[in-house]
Design a protein around this motif. Sequence first.
Motif: not given
Length: 141
Positions: A48-49, A57-64, A106-114
């Motif tokens: 969900e994050k 930029t470093d601006e994040k646009y969340p999943l809605i 598109l990032i689900e979880m940073e620094d995750s390989t899975t």
Amino acid sequence: MSAQHTNITVGKSPNNIEIVQVDFQESSTLLYMKYISGEGTEWLTINEKAFIRPLETDEKYPLINSFNLPLSMEAVERFMVFDEVGQEHHFVLEFERLPETTKFDLIEMEDSTTSLNFYDIEVDTTKRTEHTNVATFIANY
């Protein structure tokens, strides 16, 4: 007014999954996705994050919203379960509207390989495609 694009390149992405189309709408950005289950893959979900981020930029646009793919939340984990290898699954992820940009991650979880992390997504906005309805895209999956 929305603009849908199918000419998309990705620098780095997870196996067996592709971004089929990007739809820049007035109020959100939609990513149409296709996944084909591989050997040893039994399920798929998105956290969900998850967010999209313009490269400049470093601006994040969340999943809605997520259409046809369960959201995994801290309180409740949900999964799309696959019956067989090679099973195709379509889903659409909706994010807060990106500003005018053609390059993002598109990032689900940073620094995750899975996780469902896609880096250096580039959309050719000079070419548009006919409108694809979300319900039609996911109807048979």
